[in-house]
Design an enzyme around this catalytic site. Sequence first.
Site, PDB file in Angstrom:
ATOM      1  N   ASP A 283       1.004   2.424  11.323  1.00  0.00           N
ATOM      2  CA  ASP A 283       0.352   2.630  12.614  1.00  0.00           C
ATOM      3  C   ASP A 283      -1.053   3.149  12.341  1.00  0.00           C
ATOM      4  O   ASP A 283      -1.231   4.141  11.629  1.00  0.00           O
ATOM      5  CB  ASP A 283       1.173   3.628  13.450  1.00  0.00           C
ATOM      6  CG  ASP A 283       0.607   3.830  14.851  1.00  0.00           C
ATOM      7  OD1 ASP A 283      -0.605   4.079  14.976  1.00  0.00           O
ATOM      8  OD2 ASP A 283       1.383   3.752  15.826  1.00  0.00           O
TER       9      ASP A 283
ATOM     10  N   ASP B 190      -3.256   6.997  20.002  1.00  0.00           N
ATOM     11  CA  ASP B 190      -2.884   5.840  20.825  1.00  0.00           C
ATOM     12  C   ASP B 190      -3.933   5.398  21.841  1.00  0.00           C
ATOM     13  O   ASP B 190      -3.593   5.011  22.944  1.00  0.00           O
ATOM     14  CB  ASP B 190      -1.572   6.150  21.564  1.00  0.00           C
ATOM     15  CG  ASP B 190      -0.441   6.428  20.593  1.00  0.00           C
ATOM     16  OD1 ASP B 190      -0.026   5.496  19.911  1.00  0.00           O
ATOM     17  OD2 ASP B 190      -0.003   7.582  20.509  1.00  0.00           O
TER      18      ASP B 190
ATOM     19  N   ASP C 243       0.071  -0.806  19.776  1.00  0.00           N
ATOM     20  CA  ASP C 243       0.683   0.460  20.195  1.00  0.00           C
ATOM     21  C   ASP C 243      -0.386   1.408  20.709  1.00  0.00           C
ATOM     22  O   ASP C 243      -1.060   2.076  19.937  1.00  0.00           O
ATOM     23  CB  ASP C 243       1.440   1.087  19.004  1.00  0.00           C
ATOM     24  CG  ASP C 243       2.208   2.334  19.426  1.00  0.00           C
ATOM     25  OD1 ASP C 243       2.348   2.566  20.642  1.00  0.00           O
ATOM     26  OD2 ASP C 243       2.655   3.087  18.527  1.00  0.00           O
TER      27      ASP C 243
HETATM   28  C1  RNT Z   1       4.586   7.271  18.028  1.00  0.00           C
HETATM   29  C2  RNT Z   1       4.730   5.937  17.368  1.00  0.00           C
HETATM   30  C3  RNT Z   1       5.630   4.973  18.057  1.00  0.00           C
HETATM   31  C4  RNT Z   1       5.489   4.998  19.548  1.00  0.00           C
HETATM   32  C5  RNT Z   1       6.208   3.886  20.266  1.00  0.00           C
HETATM   33  C6  RNT Z   1       6.332   4.143  21.710  1.00  0.00           C
HETATM   34  O1  RNT Z   1       3.640   8.047  17.458  1.00  0.00           O
HETATM   35  O2  RNT Z   1       3.475   5.373  17.181  1.00  0.00           O
HETATM   36  O3  RNT Z   1       5.437   3.716  17.549  1.00  0.00           O
HETATM   37  O4  RNT Z   1       4.143   4.953  19.927  1.00  0.00           O
HETATM   38  O5  RNT Z   1       7.395   3.642  19.651  1.00  0.00           O
HETATM   39 ZN    ZN Z   2       3.372   3.348  16.505  1.00  0.00          ZN
END
Ligand code: RNT
Ligand code: ZN
Length: 413
Positions: A254, A291, A321
């Site tokens: 991520d 995010d 995401d």
């Molecule tokens: C959280 C993660 C995860 C969520 C989603 C909703 O920090 O990034 O992926 O954002 O699963």
């Molecule tokens: Zn994520």
Amino acid sequence: MSGCFDSAKEFYASIGVDVEAAISRLSEIPVSLHCWQGDDVSGFENAGSLDGGLAVTGNYPGRARNAEELRKDIAKVLTLIPGKKRLNLHAIYAETDGKKVERNELETKHFVNWLNFAKEQNIGLDFNPTCFAHPLAENGTLTNADAGIRNFWIEHAIACRRIAADFGKELNNTCVTNIWIPDGSKDTPYDRLAPRKRLMDSLDAILAEKIDSKYNRDAVESKLFGIGAESCTYGSHEFYMGYAVSRGILLCLDAGHFHPTEVISDKISSTLLYLDEILLHVSRGVRWDSDHVVCWDGELQAIASEIIRHNYDKKVHIGLDYFDASINRLAAWCIGARNMYKALLFALLEPAKMLDDAEKSGDLASRLMLLEESKSMPFGAVWNEFCQRNQVPCGMAVMNEIKEYEKNVLSKR
Ligand code: RNT
Ligand code: ZN
């Protein structure tokens, strides 16, 4: 076909780039849209607060309040984003007919409307167990010292893998199931090892059931910290890197889950030397938040360029995401997703051969010049053509459609 496009095509041909080949390759690269941008990660359990270290700020009017509204919004969004799309669901988007169904008892039947929607829209589905926003998640999920609670979350993830396998089978389109847990510690723990051992064992129990990789593939997602888990997050990068490599599953990177100057674009080529496939959560970190809506910035471009330059089209699963409730949610969805495709197209229009030659011959000034000059090449004309061929609007026409939808649909909620 516009004159602008024709001359752009000619220009790119002069630097050795085949625009038509770029467009057809782009048309085959799926991007998975996250359903949770439409309702601020609320889901349909009416559980109340989000927690798990996640926070959605803003209260722009028009949030989808139920499955019908969410699907309606997604259907609209799908008409505004060019390219091959997928839809990423979380377990909390189950539809249980008003009955309470515990998360460890979820079944495919609770997702039939989503399955039908995916069929109608001709898109694949991806899936996620929801290990947050639940009373049993308060003190940890898969790392929980209480075997009963830990088991509840193990059962939940097992149920999710089975649902995901059904998605893959029904749609004839492989589903990627991603496990992310918020477990961590606000203050410095004395023992970091025991929770990590429990996490490893829990994951092994979840993955014990063999599922055909044609139907479902599993991914695990690391994080540096979350609100309330500032001092230690058990599912760290090292933990999951080791886990994914040793178990032969996917690692999810991520973009908002690392130190602020650390970038995932630099991790793609490294991780893929040891893993067959990875999953990306394309996001944008801003200070504490991981995010924000994805912008077409240097890191997004670097991510896309890594995928294209090394032909990772099939090895890197691209998911989005982010969650922003401070602006029109459909606009947030479209801006981020369109940016992802833009970055991929831009990467496909790089003068690859010239760059490679310059680098290999040690002509680093030419390499830099080429990379910088690329930024003012007639990309826009090719992008507009791609949008037109996909029958989606170009430029601010996207916003006009969103405003119209806001007036006719969102403002009435
Ligand atoms: C959280 C993660 C995860 C969520 C989603 C909703 O920090 O990034 O992926 O954002 O699963
Ligand atoms: Zn994520």
